[in-house]
Design a protein around this motif. Sequence first.
Motif, PDB file in Angstrom:
ATOM      1  N   ALA A   1       0.846  18.689  -4.602  1.00  0.00           N
ATOM      2  CA  ALA A   1      -0.367  18.665  -5.425  1.00  0.00           C
ATOM      3  C   ALA A   1      -1.138  17.364  -5.194  1.00  0.00           C
ATOM      4  CB  ALA A   1       0.011  18.803  -6.902  1.00  0.00           C
ATOM      5  N   ILE A   2      -0.412  16.257  -5.098  1.00  0.00           N
ATOM      6  CA  ILE A   2      -1.076  14.954  -4.875  1.00  0.00           C
ATOM      7  C   ILE A   2      -1.783  14.954  -3.523  1.00  0.00           C
ATOM      8  CG2 ILE A   2      -0.659  12.493  -4.456  1.00  0.00           C
ATOM      9  CD1 ILE A   2       1.705  12.718  -6.460  1.00  0.00           C
ATOM     10  N   LEU A   3      -1.067  15.419  -2.495  1.00  0.00           N
ATOM     11  CA  LEU A   3      -1.652  15.412  -1.145  1.00  0.00           C
ATOM     12  C   LEU A   3      -2.845  16.361  -1.065  1.00  0.00           C
ATOM     13  CD1 LEU A   3       1.663  15.365   0.932  1.00  0.00           C
ATOM     14  CD2 LEU A   3       0.018  13.509   0.707  1.00  0.00           C
ATOM     15  N   GLN A   4      -2.726  17.513  -1.690  1.00  0.00           N
ATOM     16  CA  GLN A   4      -3.844  18.462  -1.673  1.00  0.00           C
ATOM     17  C   GLN A   4      -5.061  17.863  -2.390  1.00  0.00           C
ATOM     18  OE1 GLN A   4      -3.935  21.470   0.043  1.00  0.00           O
ATOM     19  NE2 GLN A   4      -6.111  21.206  -0.420  1.00  0.00           N
ATOM     20  N   ALA A   5      -4.791  17.130  -3.505  1.00  0.00           N
ATOM     21  CA  ALA A   5      -5.898  16.493  -4.238  1.00  0.00           C
ATOM     22  C   ALA A   5      -6.585  15.450  -3.363  1.00  0.00           C
ATOM     23  CB  ALA A   5      -5.366  15.844  -5.511  1.00  0.00           C
ATOM     24  N   MET A   6      -5.788  14.736  -2.562  1.00  0.00           N
ATOM     25  CA  MET A   6      -6.386  13.748  -1.645  1.00  0.00           C
ATOM     26  C   MET A   6      -7.266  14.438  -0.612  1.00  0.00           C
ATOM     27  SD  MET A   6      -3.052  11.345  -1.003  1.00  0.00           S
ATOM     28  CE  MET A   6      -3.695  10.575   0.451  1.00  0.00           C
ATOM     29  N   VAL A   7      -6.724  15.514  -0.024  1.00  0.00           N
ATOM     30  CA  VAL A   7      -7.493  16.270   0.979  1.00  0.00           C
ATOM     31  C   VAL A   7      -8.790  16.779   0.345  1.00  0.00           C
ATOM     32  CG1 VAL A   7      -7.510  18.393   2.347  1.00  0.00           C
ATOM     33  CG2 VAL A   7      -5.510  16.906   2.392  1.00  0.00           C
ATOM     34  N   ASP A   8      -8.673  17.308  -0.872  1.00  0.00           N
ATOM     35  CA  ASP A   8      -9.859  17.850  -1.551  1.00  0.00           C
ATOM     36  C   ASP A   8     -10.895  16.768  -1.810  1.00  0.00           C
ATOM     37  OD1 ASP A   8      -8.648  20.276  -1.512  1.00  0.00           O
ATOM     38  OD2 ASP A   8      -7.973  20.229  -3.610  1.00  0.00           O
ATOM     39  N   ASP A   9     -10.411  15.581  -2.212  1.00  0.00           N
ATOM     40  CA  ASP A   9     -11.343  14.495  -2.517  1.00  0.00           C
ATOM     41  C   ASP A   9     -12.105  14.063  -1.266  1.00  0.00           C
ATOM     42  OD1 ASP A   9     -12.623  12.490  -4.034  1.00  0.00           O
ATOM     43  OD2 ASP A   9     -11.225  11.006  -3.223  1.00  0.00           O
ATOM     44  N   ILE A  10     -11.361  13.926  -0.152  1.00  0.00           N
ATOM     45  CA  ILE A  10     -12.030  13.520   1.090  1.00  0.00           C
ATOM     46  C   ILE A  10     -12.984  14.620   1.544  1.00  0.00           C
ATOM     47  CG2 ILE A  10     -11.665  12.867   3.509  1.00  0.00           C
ATOM     48  CD1 ILE A  10      -9.048  11.567   2.627  1.00  0.00           C
ATOM     49  N   PHE A  11     -12.580  15.871   1.344  1.00  0.00           N
ATOM     50  CA  PHE A  11     -13.463  16.990   1.696  1.00  0.00           C
ATOM     51  C   PHE A  11     -14.778  16.910   0.906  1.00  0.00           C
ATOM     52  CE2 PHE A  11     -14.820  21.424   0.789  1.00  0.00           C
ATOM     53  CZ  PHE A  11     -15.252  21.740   2.075  1.00  0.00           C
ATOM     54  N   GLU A  12     -14.648  16.616  -0.418  1.00  0.00           N
ATOM     55  CA  GLU A  12     -15.862  16.490  -1.253  1.00  0.00           C
ATOM     56  C   GLU A  12     -16.761  15.386  -0.705  1.00  0.00           C
ATOM     57  OE1 GLU A  12     -16.777  18.417  -3.805  1.00  0.00           O
ATOM     58  OE2 GLU A  12     -14.997  19.631  -3.441  1.00  0.00           O
ATOM     59  N   GLN A  13     -16.137  14.264  -0.305  1.00  0.00           N
ATOM     60  CA  GLN A  13     -16.930  13.154   0.257  1.00  0.00           C
ATOM     61  C   GLN A  13     -17.642  13.595   1.531  1.00  0.00           C
ATOM     62  OE1 GLN A  13     -14.594   9.499   0.708  1.00  0.00           O
ATOM     63  NE2 GLN A  13     -13.255  10.162  -0.948  1.00  0.00           N
ATOM     64  N   PHE A  14     -16.923  14.369   2.360  1.00  0.00           N
ATOM     65  CA  PHE A  14     -17.486  14.866   3.621  1.00  0.00           C
ATOM     66  C   PHE A  14     -18.704  15.765   3.324  1.00  0.00           C
ATOM     67  CE2 PHE A  14     -15.837  16.458   8.052  1.00  0.00           C
ATOM     68  CZ  PHE A  14     -17.078  16.229   8.596  1.00  0.00           C
ATOM     69  N   VAL A  15     -18.514  16.679   2.388  1.00  0.00           N
ATOM     70  CA  VAL A  15     -19.602  17.622   2.048  1.00  0.00           C
ATOM     71  C   VAL A  15     -20.816  16.844   1.518  1.00  0.00           C
ATOM     72  CG1 VAL A  15     -20.272  19.478   0.462  1.00  0.00           C
ATOM     73  CG2 VAL A  15     -18.077  19.585   1.655  1.00  0.00           C
ATOM     74  N   ASP A  16     -20.554  15.872   0.653  1.00  0.00           N
ATOM     75  CA  ASP A  16     -21.660  15.058   0.118  1.00  0.00           C
ATOM     76  C   ASP A  16     -22.408  14.346   1.244  1.00  0.00           C
ATOM     77  OD1 ASP A  16     -21.035  15.821  -2.433  1.00  0.00           O
ATOM     78  OD2 ASP A  16     -19.862  14.030  -2.909  1.00  0.00           O
ATOM     79  N   THR A  17     -21.626  13.815   2.197  1.00  0.00           N
ATOM     80  CA  THR A  17     -22.247  13.092   3.316  1.00  0.00           C
ATOM     81  C   THR A  17     -23.133  14.021   4.132  1.00  0.00           C
ATOM     82  OG1 THR A  17     -20.328  11.651   3.451  1.00  0.00           O
ATOM     83  CG2 THR A  17     -21.755  11.695   5.376  1.00  0.00           C
ATOM     84  N   VAL A  18     -22.631  15.223   4.426  1.00  0.00           N
ATOM     85  CA  VAL A  18     -23.415  16.174   5.231  1.00  0.00           C
ATOM     86  C   VAL A  18     -24.672  16.592   4.457  1.00  0.00           C
ATOM     87  CG1 VAL A  18     -23.413  18.433   6.357  1.00  0.00           C
ATOM     88  CG2 VAL A  18     -21.375  16.999   6.463  1.00  0.00           C
ATOM     89  N   ALA A  19     -24.482  16.875   3.165  1.00  0.00           N
ATOM     90  CA  ALA A  19     -25.636  17.325   2.362  1.00  0.00           C
ATOM     91  C   ALA A  19     -26.715  16.243   2.316  1.00  0.00           C
ATOM     92  CB  ALA A  19     -25.168  17.675   0.952  1.00  0.00           C
TER      93      ALA A  19
END
Lengths: 299, 183
Positions: free
Chosen positions: A187-205
């Motif tokens: 769960a911790i690792l998935q949350a980290m992946v999700d957080d970085i993914f959100e940052q990636f999406v924000d950057t692209v947007a």
Amino acid sequence: MSRRRLGAWVLAILILVSLAAVWWAGTDGPIGGVVALVRLEGTLTAGGPVRDWSSSGPGSDRIVSELVQAGRDPSVRAVVLRINSPGGSAAGAQEIALELGRLREVGKPVVASIADVGASGAYWVACGSDLVVVNPGSLTGSIGVYLELTLLEELYEKLGVDFEVFKSGPHKDMGTALRPPTDAERAILQAMVDDIFEQFVDTVAAGRSLDRDRVLELADGRLFTGRQAVDLGLADRTGNLQTAIAEAAALAGLKSYTVRELGRRHPLERLLEELQSLAGSLQTLAGALRPIPPGGLLR
Amino acid sequence: MKGPLDLVAGALADPVPTLRQAAEEARLPLPLAIAAAALAVAGLAAMRGPIGLLWMGFGLAGLFFLAAVLQLTADLLGGRGTGRGLLAALALAQTPALLTAPVAALGLVPSPSWLGAALRAALGLWTVVLEVLAVREAHRLSTGRALAVMLLPVVALLLLALLVLGAVVWMGPGVPDLFFSSR
């Protein structure tokens, strides 16, 4: 004073002034109207260069330092970032993208030119530029994050090697290769992946001026061809490196310009780098003889 | 004894008597300091940072090696000079490297891209010519013999490389057995 002695003094002063000028400019190109070319090639990592048996890349430090150099050099009016990278670490991409933002803040336009591939972390970097130029057949996109853990528990068991771990907290050896992660660690690792993914999406947007929901639709990790990327708004136009240079010059309002490649190294520097890389490989080899440390690679 | 500026000016503008005198006096500190400065300038003009100074270290080591090889060759071809004299003259022959700084600075103003490369090549050629003169003056040889002294080690090296290559081709598939013996 004899004429020869006078000539020698003039020569000495000329040499000192020339040396100072070359050092001050840090360049060997003409003053004014320079489009700087910075290369991002290989696997992207934060920090120094990486070159081992599995991957090689320049590391963010070198690229950031070249971008800083471009920012400080008054003759550099625009920057082209030539990308040929499958991506790498998110932190490495962020370090470079931050510096691209600083360049743009001081009025130096940045154009990303994607060669064969500019995917994942490399595309993250490209989103920090004013314009993204791709070849129609380039591979780009791959908006997503993954974390990979190697589990060697069974291998060690077959080898008859056992480890005993002492730790200060339940998750201190999270990601170790010696055992599968627990549910809490998953769960911790998935949350980290999700957080970085959100940052990636924000950057692209933000970088591509796209609606966040639209980016989420495209962000399932798939690759796009350059032509698809242009159609989807992930890149601006198709073209080669010369197209990108011309675009950068046009954005900077340059009618005449010269291109200067930053970070072009002297053979002696390359030799030292090779020796450094050899030492790094030997260290990696030595490291392989020790238990594998915890942690995977965020891509 | 001449000062550094006189020696630099002499090596550039009037090389024959300057190199001859340096070889006869065979005093090493000043010519070596000039060579070190010239090599440092060349290194710093090409590479920024301390790595440029490494160039000086490699250059000086190369200069000693060159002097040793040329001394032996000159001796074989009837030269009568000393190793110290030859080293002093060869060190002064590196003086044109000082001009790499103005050549690099030329790149800062709009100029044809080939100009810098052509000037650098000219400086290299100038250095070789001064080295031939240094051998000639240090060993009191004819210009032809001095040129032969310079070329002989290169020819010998090429022949050696050809011999090694020939041996490898002649031994053919047997070569790997030298390194990987199967048991």
